[in-house]
Design an enzyme around this catalytic site. Sequence first.
Site, PDB file in Angstrom:
ATOM      1  N   HIS A 197       0.799  -1.225   0.000  1.00 55.13           N
ATOM      2  CA  HIS A 197       0.000   0.000   0.000  1.00 55.13           C
ATOM      3  C   HIS A 197       0.837   1.283   0.000  1.00 55.13           C
ATOM      4  CE1 HIS A 197      -3.105  -2.897   1.295  1.00 55.13           C
ATOM      5  NE2 HIS A 197      -3.929  -2.057   0.701  1.00 55.13           N
ATOM      6  N   ARG A 209     -15.613  -4.077   4.009  1.00 52.49           N
ATOM      7  CA  ARG A 209     -15.572  -2.642   3.758  1.00 52.49           C
ATOM      8  C   ARG A 209     -15.863  -2.422   2.283  1.00 52.49           C
ATOM      9  NH1 ARG A 209     -10.731  -0.482   1.458  1.00 52.49           N
ATOM     10  NH2 ARG A 209     -11.094   1.479   2.557  1.00 52.49           N
ATOM     11  N   TYR A 218      -3.284   9.989  -7.712  1.00 50.45           N
ATOM     12  CA  TYR A 218      -3.164   8.547  -7.532  1.00 50.45           C
ATOM     13  C   TYR A 218      -4.391   7.831  -8.095  1.00 50.45           C
ATOM     14  CZ  TYR A 218      -3.371   4.017  -5.242  1.00 50.45           C
ATOM     15  OH  TYR A 218      -3.509   2.668  -4.997  1.00 50.45           O
ATOM     16  N   LYS A 219      -5.572   8.385  -7.864  1.00 48.43           N
ATOM     17  CA  LYS A 219      -6.808   7.756  -8.333  1.00 48.43           C
ATOM     18  C   LYS A 219      -7.081   8.013  -9.817  1.00 48.43           C
ATOM     19  CE  LYS A 219      -9.510   7.565  -4.017  1.00 48.43           C
ATOM     20  NZ  LYS A 219     -10.078   6.212  -4.160  1.00 48.43           N
ATOM     21  N   ASN A 255     -14.589   0.012  -0.957  1.00 47.34           N
ATOM     22  CA  ASN A 255     -13.640   0.970  -1.504  1.00 47.34           C
ATOM     23  C   ASN A 255     -14.227   1.554  -2.788  1.00 47.34           C
ATOM     24  OD1 ASN A 255     -11.074   2.281  -1.470  1.00 47.34           O
ATOM     25  ND2 ASN A 255     -10.374   0.916  -3.081  1.00 47.34           N
ATOM     26  N   GLU A 286     -15.500  -1.537  -4.867  1.00 44.58           N
ATOM     27  CA  GLU A 286     -14.950  -2.831  -4.496  1.00 44.58           C
ATOM     28  C   GLU A 286     -15.509  -3.212  -3.133  1.00 44.58           C
ATOM     29  OE1 GLU A 286     -10.585  -2.515  -6.711  1.00 44.58           O
ATOM     30  OE2 GLU A 286     -10.718  -2.451  -4.510  1.00 44.58           O
TER      31      GLU A 286
END
Length: 313
Positions: free
Chosen positions: A166, A195, A288-289, A197, A237
Amino acid sequence: MLPYFPFEQDSYAMTLGVRALRPDETLIEVDEAHYARELALKAANLAANPRARFQALPGTEPHQWETVTVLLPLMARQNPQHFALEVEGERWRWRNLLLGTETRFTPGDAASLPHAPLDWLGRQVQEDLLLMDGTREGLPMMAGQLCFPSMWCLDEKMGRSMLDIHTPVPGFVSKLGTATTRLMEGLKPGRTVTRCNWALTVSDRMDLEPWTLPEWKHLFEGITRENAGERCFLRLERQTLSLMPNTGAILFTIHTYRAPVATEVEDPARRRRLANVLRTVPADTATYKRISSFLEPLVAWLDSEPVPQAANS
């Protein structure tokens, strides 16, 4: 609409957002509308480049087999309309009612399955399946079938620790690293956590592997305030973490869903919430995304009044 909308506050926040799986929730989710197509895509991608989509370190066969023997009874119990399992002595009979297939095998006998155990299991589910070694410091990745990633691949991550994996995520190690490590080290057998994402992208394809970018990079062009809702896709996700009781392997599942942003924000409250979240995404996170190039027109689209649908005559 997608089964999840993971925006719980009016600004961007990096949080784990983990909770225990509820009794009415299944570990493996079946999206019947897309199941056959996604499983066919998995099979085609695995055939085209097996090593890119499945890898396992030496000595991980017991971990893979335990994952199979833990998940199959659970899937048959939680989704009896889709899967069936019969156990006669050492022989198992698995029926995938969605695919119309039957597999007879003996757990622990590699020759009784057509693929490595985790690879075979991944061909029964829409989820990507990854195994981390819960008995080793750093919780390194030791096996995985990864067919629907969001711009990463097994070659980059196999054998690396959870925190090392990560490192590219801005702020993850400093803000969430310790909490994530404690969470994974504290997992208990039979107590799965989950969770959701989120990401935004310009393509609805499932397999966004790094080397596919030249095939869809042109879709970043021409996104405007007028068309951003239809041209941009919300990619979710649904992730779970489960501890295998004997080997200490940690199973990480990823079920990917995606849909045009426009279909997910028909509710004005959702529309405002997403706009406010995107307005507060840090610049390094936006980079980053890979959303920097279309972030401004998408927020402008979200801020605009939706065009009313014509009434049925």
